[in-house]
Scaffold this motif. Structure first.
Motif, PDB file in Angstrom:
ATOM      1  N   PHE A  44       0.819  -1.205   0.000  1.00  0.00           N
ATOM      2  CA  PHE A  44       0.000   0.000   0.000  1.00  0.00           C
ATOM      3  C   PHE A  44       0.862   1.268   0.000  1.00  0.00           C
ATOM      4  O   PHE A  44       0.695   2.140  -0.861  1.00  0.00           O
ATOM      5  CB  PHE A  44      -0.933  -0.005   1.214  1.00  0.00           C
ATOM      6  N   GLU A  79       3.785   0.909  -3.251  1.00  0.00           N
ATOM      7  CA  GLU A  79       3.333   0.795  -4.638  1.00  0.00           C
ATOM      8  C   GLU A  79       2.125   1.664  -4.948  1.00  0.00           C
ATOM      9  O   GLU A  79       2.055   2.259  -6.027  1.00  0.00           O
ATOM     10  CB  GLU A  79       3.027  -0.672  -4.957  1.00  0.00           C
ATOM     11  N   VAL A  80       1.179   1.733  -4.028  1.00  0.00           N
ATOM     12  CA  VAL A  80      -0.034   2.520  -4.285  1.00  0.00           C
ATOM     13  C   VAL A  80       0.192   3.991  -3.936  1.00  0.00           C
ATOM     14  O   VAL A  80      -0.025   4.881  -4.759  1.00  0.00           O
ATOM     15  CB  VAL A  80      -1.242   1.955  -3.502  1.00  0.00           C
ATOM     16  N   GLY A 136       2.901   5.240  -8.303  1.00  0.00           N
ATOM     17  CA  GLY A 136       1.782   5.465  -7.401  1.00  0.00           C
ATOM     18  C   GLY A 136       1.304   6.904  -7.332  1.00  0.00           C
ATOM     19  O   GLY A 136       1.522   7.710  -8.237  1.00  0.00           O
ATOM     20  N   LEU A 191      -6.463   4.939  -6.709  1.00  0.00           N
ATOM     21  CA  LEU A 191      -7.094   4.102  -5.688  1.00  0.00           C
ATOM     22  C   LEU A 191      -8.221   3.281  -6.292  1.00  0.00           C
ATOM     23  O   LEU A 191      -8.361   2.081  -6.011  1.00  0.00           O
ATOM     24  CB  LEU A 191      -7.610   4.977  -4.543  1.00  0.00           C
ATOM     25  N   HIS A 248      -7.070   0.356  -8.284  1.00  0.00           N
ATOM     26  CA  HIS A 248      -6.598  -0.748  -7.453  1.00  0.00           C
ATOM     27  C   HIS A 248      -7.719  -1.384  -6.636  1.00  0.00           C
ATOM     28  O   HIS A 248      -7.473  -2.318  -5.867  1.00  0.00           O
ATOM     29  CB  HIS A 248      -5.499  -0.266  -6.492  1.00  0.00           C
TER      30      HIS A 248
END
Length: 334
Positions: free
Chosen positions: A31, A34-35, A154, A245, A248
């Motif tokens: 999280f 990567e995000v 990200g 977001l 994902h």
């Protein structure tokens, strides 16, 4: 005019980092790296040290696995090296138990002190912190005033911004401690119907808040954290974050705009630890030395919390918190 010699009181310069423990390290690292797009500085003894592309200090977030999800401590950088010892004296004289933390105990960090707010929230104050260069050319920016390439992966926020802590006790003791012992200034606040301060937005910088304090009788303990926050440059960055977001499959609250601070936000929960992250942008800065704190009444908080957009997660039924003091038996998850 009579010559008077003044002793310098110790001061805090800025929010430094948040030390997070998670029950699912793999999910939390996915999280935040990567995000969200934070960059990893190093890994030592199972602790992963991260920072945003515009952060210069060694880390602004550390993550390690533990049996319970919690925030181990919230750290603040002092303005001067000697402020560490001066804060220790000041706090001990006030009856606060202070732990000395030797240089190197936390990777990249010099001598520090740790103590608790009256609520039990764990705080740390340090000065010396490594500012490591980025050796990897794939990650390093060509700009000398920026450690990493922006937008490499990200959401890619620029820097850490603030924390928001909660307590199920009267928040006045925390607010007064922050003002009187640590030098925070009150910027905006909520006045409850019984004429008490129910929440406060406070800072040591020109930001509206480096820390917010929420009194919430419905939460589990006296020492919880509502969210930590990273800053992006503009509103378009927040809209881009919503796309990332959603792509994902991660649920979030927002985008919206706060009345208090006038900033744009998205709230999203780390699926590994349950801690809430606020992605933050815009807002206003305070430069007036004679700033008068702005009062909000309870009946005005629909605008104070959410000027427009999806509700910001401040309602009791939306509240997700994890401990920022002694570990909880379990962390609430969304």
């Amino acid at each position: 005019m009579e010559n008077v010699r003044y002793e310098l009181l110790p001061e805090i310069a800025k929010l430094g980092h948040v030390a997070l423990e998670t029950t699912d390290l793999e999910k939390s690292l996915w999280f935040f790296e990567e995000v969200v797009g934070l960059e990893k500085t190093t890994v030592e003894d199972g602790v992963h040290y991260l920072r945003a592309w515009g952060d210069f200090d060694h880390h602004t977030l550390s993550i390690k696995e533990g049996p319970e999800a919690r925030v181990d401590h919230i750290a603040w950088k002092a303005k001067r090296r000697e402020d560490i010892g001066n804060f220790m004296v000041l706090l001990r004289e006030a009856g606060v138990e202070v732990e000395e933390v030797k240089a190197g105990t936390e990777t990249g960090q010099g001598d520090a002190i740790r103590f608790q707010l009256p609520s039990g929230h764990n705080f740390e104050i340090y000065f010396d912190m490594e500012k490591p260069a980025v050796a990897d050319p794939k990650r390093r920016s060509v700009l000398k005033n920026q450690p990493y390439k922006a937008w490499r992966k990200g959401i890619s926020p620029r820097r850490i911004d603030h924390v928001n802590i909660g307590t199920n006790t009267d928040p006045t003791a925390i607010i007064e401690f922050l003002q009187e012992k640590l030098g925070f200034k009150l910027r905006e606040y909520l006045k409850t119907p019984d004429d008490k301060v129910g929440a406060a937005w406070m800072s040591v910088t020109n930001l509206v808040h480096d820390i917010a304090v929420m009194g919430r009788p419905d939460i589990e303990s006296a020492h919880e954290i509502h969210h930590l926050s990273y800053w992006s440059d503009n509103a378009q960055d927040i809209l881009r974050a919503a796309d990332i977001l959603a792509d994902h499959g991660i649920p979030f609250v927002g985008p919206g705009k706060h009345g208090i601070s006038q900033a744009m936000y998205i709230y999203v929960v780390d699926p590994g630890s349950g801690v809430r992250l606020e992605l933050f942008s815009n807002g206003y800065l305070i430069f007036e030395p004679d700033w008068e704190p702005i009062e909000w009444k309870a009946e005005e908080m629909a605008v104070g919390f959410t000027f427009w957009g999806e509700q910001s997660g401040m309602r009791p039924e939306d509240l997700t918190t994890i401990s920022a003091g002694e570990p909880l038996k379990s962390a609430k998850k969304v």
